[in-house]
Design an enzyme around this catalytic site. Structure first.
Site, PDB file in Angstrom:
ATOM      1  N   CYS A  67      57.879 -15.044  31.317  1.00  0.00           N
ATOM      2  CA  CYS A  67      58.343 -14.008  32.236  1.00  0.00           C
ATOM      3  C   CYS A  67      59.063 -14.712  33.365  1.00  0.00           C
ATOM      4  O   CYS A  67      58.444 -15.490  34.106  1.00  0.00           O
ATOM      5  CB  CYS A  67      57.192 -13.168  32.789  1.00  0.00           C
ATOM      6  SG  CYS A  67      57.709 -11.980  34.065  1.00  0.00           S
ATOM      7  N   CYS A 104      65.727 -12.474  32.341  1.00  0.00           N
ATOM      8  CA  CYS A 104      64.568 -11.591  32.175  1.00  0.00           C
ATOM      9  C   CYS A 104      64.241 -11.569  30.693  1.00  0.00           C
ATOM     10  O   CYS A 104      65.149 -11.505  29.850  1.00  0.00           O
ATOM     11  CB  CYS A 104      64.884 -10.182  32.676  1.00  0.00           C
ATOM     12  SG  CYS A 104      63.564  -8.973  32.373  1.00  0.00           S
TER      13      CYS A 104
END
Length: 248
Positions: free
Chosen positions: A84, A198
């Protein structure tokens, strides 16, 4: 179980699923035992990273990640990784919790960019509002002497729609929207290389790769590094020695 690493995931779950699938499919195997050993912590209850970064009155996601890292550290993995990008906002605090090496997804991706595209002085960046707001990738890119292009005011709403309205809320990838974002960054803002800041964008790349644009996909890069390291460790190399070259 010997020689394993711990994946701190669940941010979000579908993006983590994509990472694990990528990890498994990129290992060269002839039998079951050729796959890597790892423990996946899919902590779906980690509070929204962007919400906290933009507004500290919101729940602090570090609290949940701290618990995950401390629990896993007791099992003594060879190393940690966290698929992440935005969660790397608290990377330095997580590293202080344990002596276990911890890969930095964003730095590894940025160094891959300058290695693969040494002639490019600028890279386009698309990411969550949290990453953009706190300059997470921008700082890493400037640290290696490159410029960042974020595009115009039309870019972030499209990226947010793709990440949140499509993938996080509905579990689907709008391939046309993803391609439109890349096309705009390339055609309107002169980005020959675009970094997917992302993991939901990495999922979009996995599901809709049919485009002509050069992308740096940190999720793929992180998977390849994890495979390289764990195979070296499995062959007898000390974990800290193996990972040293990636601790920028």
């Amino acid at each position: 179980m010997k020689h394993f690493f711990s994946i701190i995931g669940g941010m979000g779950t579908i993006a983590t699923e994509s990472f694990v699938r990528m990890l498994n499919h990129r290992v060269k195997i002839t039998k079951d035992q050729d796959y890597l050993n790892y423990i996946l912590v899919n902590d779906a209850q980690v509070p929204d990273r962007t919400a906290y970064i933009k507004d500290h009155s919101k729940p602090n996601f570090f609290t949940a990640l701290r618990e995950d890292v401390l629990q896993q550290a007791q099992l003594k993995p060879d190393f940690f990784l966290m698929p992440c990008n935005t969660a790397h906002y608290c990377y330095d605090d997580l590293v202080k919790l344990t002596d276990v090496p911890f890969l930095h997804m964003m730095r590894i991706a940025v160094h891959k960019f300058i290695t693969d595209y040494p002639q490019e002085k600028k890279i386009g960046l698309i990411a969550t509002e949290g990453s953009i707001y706190d300059h997470l990738y921008e700082d890493e890119i400037k640290e290696v002497g490159r410029e960042v292009e974020l595009g115009g005011p039309e870019i972030q709403p499209m990226v947010t729609e793709l990440i949140y309205s499509n993938i996080k809320e509905k579990g689907v990838v709008d391939g046309e929207l993803y391609h439109r974002i890349l096309r705009t960054m390339h055609d309107q803002y002169g980005c020959n290389v675009i970094l997917l800041g992302c993991t939901e964008l990495s999922l979009a790349q996995e599901k809709a790769p049919e485009h002509p644009y050069n992308v740096i996909d940190p999720q793929v890069i992180l998977a390849d590094v994890a495979i390289e390291l764990e195979l070296k460790i499995r062959a007898g190399m000390d974990p800290k020695t193996a990972i040293e070259k990636y601790l920028y």
